[in-house]
Scaffold this motif. Sequence first.
Motif, short mmCIF file in Angstrom:
data_model
loop_
_atom_site.label_atom_id
_atom_site.label_comp_id
_atom_site.label_asym_id
_atom_site.label_seq_id
_atom_site.Cartn_x
_atom_site.Cartn_y
_atom_site.Cartn_z
N HIS A 191 40.80 38.19 35.31
CA HIS A 191 41.44 38.38 36.61
C HIS A 191 41.24 39.82 37.06
CE1 HIS A 191 43.83 37.02 39.86
NE2 HIS A 191 44.83 37.83 39.64
N PRO A 192 41.03 40.06 38.37
CA PRO A 192 40.74 41.43 38.83
C PRO A 192 41.82 42.45 38.50
CG PRO A 192 40.17 39.85 40.53
CD PRO A 192 40.87 39.08 39.45
N THR A 193 43.08 42.03 38.35
CA THR A 193 44.13 42.99 38.01
C THR A 193 43.87 43.65 36.66
OG1 THR A 193 45.48 41.23 37.02
CG2 THR A 193 45.89 41.76 39.35
N SER A 194 43.05 43.02 35.82
CA SER A 194 42.76 43.54 34.49
C SER A 194 41.62 44.56 34.47
CB SER A 194 42.42 42.39 33.53
OG SER A 194 43.52 41.54 33.35
N LEU A 195 41.00 44.81 35.61
CA LEU A 195 39.94 45.81 35.67
C LEU A 195 40.52 47.21 35.44
CD1 LEU A 195 38.13 44.40 38.82
CD2 LEU A 195 37.10 44.56 36.54
N PRO A 196 39.70 48.15 34.99
CA PRO A 196 40.19 49.51 34.80
C PRO A 196 40.31 50.25 36.14
CG PRO A 196 37.87 49.39 34.22
CD PRO A 196 38.31 47.98 34.53
N GLY A 197 40.90 51.41 36.10
CA GLY A 197 41.07 52.22 37.31
C GLY A 197 42.23 53.18 37.18
N ASP A 198 42.36 54.07 38.17
CA ASP A 198 43.32 55.18 38.06
C ASP A 198 44.66 54.93 38.72
OD1 ASP A 198 41.38 56.66 36.75
OD2 ASP A 198 40.57 57.48 38.61
N TYR A 199 44.82 53.85 39.46
CA TYR A 199 46.00 53.75 40.32
C TYR A 199 46.87 52.53 40.04
CZ TYR A 199 43.04 57.20 42.45
OH TYR A 199 42.23 58.30 42.64
N GLY B 202 44.02 46.95 38.40
CA GLY B 202 42.62 46.72 38.74
C GLY B 202 42.48 46.39 40.21
N THR B 203 41.47 46.96 40.86
CA THR B 203 41.27 46.74 42.29
C THR B 203 39.81 46.40 42.57
OG1 THR B 203 40.89 49.10 42.71
CG2 THR B 203 43.16 48.30 42.91
N LEU B 204 39.53 46.15 43.83
CA LEU B 204 38.19 45.74 44.26
C LEU B 204 37.35 46.98 44.51
CD1 LEU B 204 39.39 42.91 46.68
CD2 LEU B 204 38.85 42.76 44.23
N ASN B 205 37.01 47.67 43.42
CA ASN B 205 36.35 48.96 43.53
C ASN B 205 35.05 48.98 42.72
OD1 ASN B 205 37.22 49.06 40.87
ND2 ASN B 205 38.78 50.62 41.23
N ASP B 206 34.58 50.17 42.40
CA ASP B 206 33.32 50.30 41.65
C ASP B 206 33.40 49.67 40.26
OD1 ASP B 206 32.26 51.59 43.80
OD2 ASP B 206 32.49 53.62 42.99
N HIS B 207 34.59 49.67 39.65
CA HIS B 207 34.73 49.02 38.34
C HIS B 207 34.46 47.52 38.45
CE1 HIS B 207 36.15 52.51 36.17
NE2 HIS B 207 37.02 52.77 37.12
N CYS B 208 34.83 46.94 39.58
CA CYS B 208 34.56 45.51 39.80
C CYS B 208 33.06 45.28 39.94
CB CYS B 208 35.31 45.06 41.06
SG CYS B 208 35.38 43.28 41.28
N ILE B 209 32.40 46.15 40.66
CA ILE B 209 30.94 46.06 40.80
C ILE B 209 30.28 46.21 39.43
CG2 ILE B 209 28.91 47.19 41.77
CD1 ILE B 209 30.55 45.73 43.87
N ASP B 210 30.76 47.16 38.64
CA ASP B 210 30.21 47.40 37.31
C ASP B 210 30.37 46.18 36.41
OD1 ASP B 210 28.93 49.09 35.45
OD2 ASP B 210 30.84 49.65 34.55
N PHE B 211 31.51 45.51 36.53
CA PHE B 211 31.76 44.29 35.74
C PHE B 211 30.77 43.19 36.13
CE2 PHE B 211 33.96 40.12 35.73
CZ PHE B 211 34.01 39.92 34.36
N ILE B 212 30.54 43.02 37.41
CA ILE B 212 29.58 42.00 37.88
C ILE B 212 28.18 42.31 37.37
CG2 ILE B 212 28.46 41.05 39.94
CD1 ILE B 212 31.17 41.35 41.37
N ASP B 213 27.81 43.58 37.38
CA ASP B 213 26.50 43.97 36.86
C ASP B 213 26.38 43.64 35.37
OD1 ASP B 213 25.73 44.90 39.33
OD2 ASP B 213 26.20 47.00 38.91
N PHE B 214 27.48 43.86 34.64
CA PHE B 214 27.48 43.49 33.22
C PHE B 214 27.26 41.99 33.04
CE2 PHE B 214 30.22 41.48 30.01
CZ PHE B 214 29.56 41.88 28.85
N LEU B 215 27.94 41.18 33.84
CA LEU B 215 27.77 39.73 33.75
C LEU B 215 26.31 39.34 33.94
CD1 LEU B 215 30.81 38.38 35.84
CD2 LEU B 215 30.63 38.59 33.36
N ALA B 216 25.70 39.92 34.96
CA ALA B 216 24.31 39.58 35.26
C ALA B 216 23.39 39.99 34.10
CB ALA B 216 23.88 40.25 36.56
N HIS B 217 23.59 41.18 33.58
CA HIS B 217 22.73 41.66 32.50
C HIS B 217 22.89 40.82 31.23
CE1 HIS B 217 20.31 44.52 30.20
NE2 HIS B 217 21.19 44.38 29.21
N ALA B 218 24.11 40.33 30.98
CA ALA B 218 24.38 39.55 29.77
C ALA B 218 24.01 38.09 29.91
CB ALA B 218 25.86 39.69 29.39
N GLY B 219 23.46 37.68 31.04
CA GLY B 219 23.00 36.31 31.21
C GLY B 219 24.06 35.34 31.69
#
Length: 518
Positions: A19-27, A30-47
Amino acid sequence: MTEPLFNWLNHRASGVLLHPTSLPGDYGIGTLNDHCIDFIDFLAHAGFKYWQICPLGPTGFGDSPYQSFSSFAGNPYLISLRELHAKDLLDKQILEDLSSLPQSFVDYGALYNTKWPVLDAVYEAFVNSGKKIRPYGSFTAFKKRHQKWLEPFAYFQTLKKHFDGKPWYQWPKEYLYFEKARKGPLRKELERDVDAQKFFQYLFYGQWGKIRDHAKLRNIQIIGDIPIFVALDSADVWQNQQFFQLNPETGEPIAVAGCPPDYFSKDGQLWGNPLYDWSALKADGYTWWIDRLKAIFEMHDVVRIDHFLGFDSYWKIPYGSKTARKGKWINGPGIDFFKAVKKKIKNCKLIAEDLGKLTDSVRKLRIDTGLPGMSILQFAFGGEGNNYYLPHNLNSNTVLYPGTHDNDTSLGWYNTVDEKTQDRVRRYFEVSGDNIGWDLIRASYKSVANLAIIPMQDLMSLGSEARFNTPGEAQGNWQWRYQAEQLKSLKGGTSDYLRTLAQLYYREGAPAVNADKD
């Protein structure tokens, strides 16, 4: 044999549950920020090909995404403040003040006291600037497009605050019904706050749209989640009382949802959600439900329906009951509902959460719809070899999980079950049990189930401290977050290994061979 209504899961793939609330961040969350983008990139790289989330709606007391104030609105807590600062709508000092919120878990109480005033200040800055926020588009156009649900929701949230947080059925009589309330004097008086609530939705939808675009770019499909029932204290019920079993004088339910006593609970489960008036919904062509599904499909590619069993029959409990012991089974809308959905929604990709006691009629309904059901490996090792959830008993039209958001992590589960169950697990998979989390991940990939969904906590080999939700416990849920370093540690060796598993077990999204249609 009659063809099933839906038959979309005709390929093999894997995904991650987070769930997005579990993403990392400072405030604080978890929010719809660069950490969310980074997570999606990880998904793609891991197949991986799928990202599954819980409902995205605004939450209230208890913080459960399954008890939302609206089926259509997004949760403003997920709005990225850093992005708003980048758009000159938020002073940097305010961000620094919010950095005192915890980063390792979500403190919803502190978040409530801090984030809402900040979002309100953003609204003021937006109004005073008179600028359009790129790339979110026109605020005016957004309000016009979503008017059907946005006006009732925004007014509901504003009235709720005005009436000190009381549920709508405890408001003054002239505000018990949306159509009457919108003509009352408070609508004009509260115009500024109503517009602010609409603006928060504009921000959420704008940011979620960017996440969706990036997921599409990386060939990741997002699986959403929709509870069959809605919260009593919600804009959904307040606006559409004619479709629920309510007392027309007070707005209170005549009966509520739950499930009867069973092996796990001698008193059953008293959920308290209002029950649908399915005859009224059918007479209206199931329009409200279809609008609800259309809205969620605008935000997701696939949708899991929580408690699919309720479409076959539901446990009706008299309102005011202290337990779920007293009740009776009532027939749901059955296949007629799904035929109406099929006519109105093209490319409708649904998953049936069919966990629990499966009667013959529930099994028939799922087979007739053609929807993939769910299987949980943690449920597979009670009983004998005919256990429904054991991998050798599955069919391809299945979504298989080691565990879901309601389960302990695989490591936590294995460490707390009895020795007999542990022994069955070890013998079944022919493993030592020293790395049980990855044993279950590999078993999920190997299985005949076309879709395997792995909780993020299992990829990180975390124990019970990372459990997301414990059903029946009112406190301490929905708080888990991972840290950026934990995702970073999965990149490289682990993500390469996951991609190898996807290739080895044909989970790269290609059409499945000889997929059955059960």
